[in-house]
Design an enzyme around this catalytic site. Sequence first.
Site, PDB file in Angstrom:
ATOM      1  CB  CYS A  99       4.549   0.701  -8.133  1.00 40.50           C
ATOM      2  SG  CYS A  99       5.730   1.697  -6.637  1.00 40.50           S
ATOM      3  CG  HIS A 141       1.059   5.085  -6.906  1.00 41.19           C
ATOM      4  ND1 HIS A 141       0.595   3.759  -7.056  1.00 41.19           N
ATOM      5  CD2 HIS A 141       2.010   5.124  -6.677  1.00 41.19           C
ATOM      6  CE1 HIS A 141       1.733   3.077  -7.093  1.00 41.19           C
ATOM      7  NE2 HIS A 141       2.576   3.968  -6.811  1.00 41.19           N
ATOM      8  CD  GLU A 142       4.262   8.470  -7.178  1.00 40.23           C
ATOM      9  OE1 GLU A 142       5.126   8.257  -6.432  1.00 40.23           O
ATOM     10  OE2 GLU A 142       4.047   7.863  -8.269  1.00 40.23           O
ATOM     11  CG  HIS A 145       5.658   5.395  -2.785  1.00 40.22           C
ATOM     12  ND1 HIS A 145       5.835   4.344  -2.657  1.00 40.22           N
ATOM     13  CD2 HIS A 145       5.134   5.347  -4.059  1.00 40.22           C
ATOM     14  CE1 HIS A 145       5.827   3.483  -3.840  1.00 40.22           C
ATOM     15  NE2 HIS A 145       5.194   4.242  -4.614  1.00 40.22           N
TER      16      HIS A 145
HETATM   17 ZN   LIG Z   1       4.881   3.787  -6.462  1.00 42.20          ZN
END
Ligand SMILES: [Zn+2]
Length: 168
Positions: A99, A141-142, A145
């Site tokens: 990341c 993953h995004e 966030h």
């Molecule tokens: Zn990330």
Amino acid sequence: MTVLDIITYPDTRLKQIANEVTDFNSKLQCFIQDLEETMAAGPGGVGIAATQVGVMQRIVIVDVSNYPRLKNAKHHGHLVLINPEILDWQGMKKGREGCMSVPDFTGNVIRAENIVLSALDEKGEKKEFEMEGFEARAVQHELDHLDGLLFLDRLVSRRNDLFKRKKQ
Ligand SMILES: [Zn+2]
């Protein structure tokens, strides 16, 4: 266009929950352009979330098409995903993630292997995608966030699944 600063762990802004996008105006289009530039300027980034530049809006960009290990996997190329939502998921697999907001480490995280994703594009048009493998992982993953989560929050074991990056 501008390359924006990436905020890094442990900045508390990374823990905030992003807001839904409601206005698809020129300001949004400019911001998406800046986010694109920022992702392109990063080291081998396959995705970026608005949260990572301190903008608390539900916007991510994912593009796994240049990822060398992807070979023959199916993917959708370059995607701007606004107010994204995972509608369905199947299968679980452990895999290594990095990341831009956690530059010194990588880690093993369990993600769904297949997902069905709904999102708006930059014009506000609704799209649906079936994704698998690395692309599905990148999207999960995004999306994390946008909910204030990092891969560090999902490590199977901090002792066995966190790895210091080799110095370049
Ligand atoms: Zn990330």
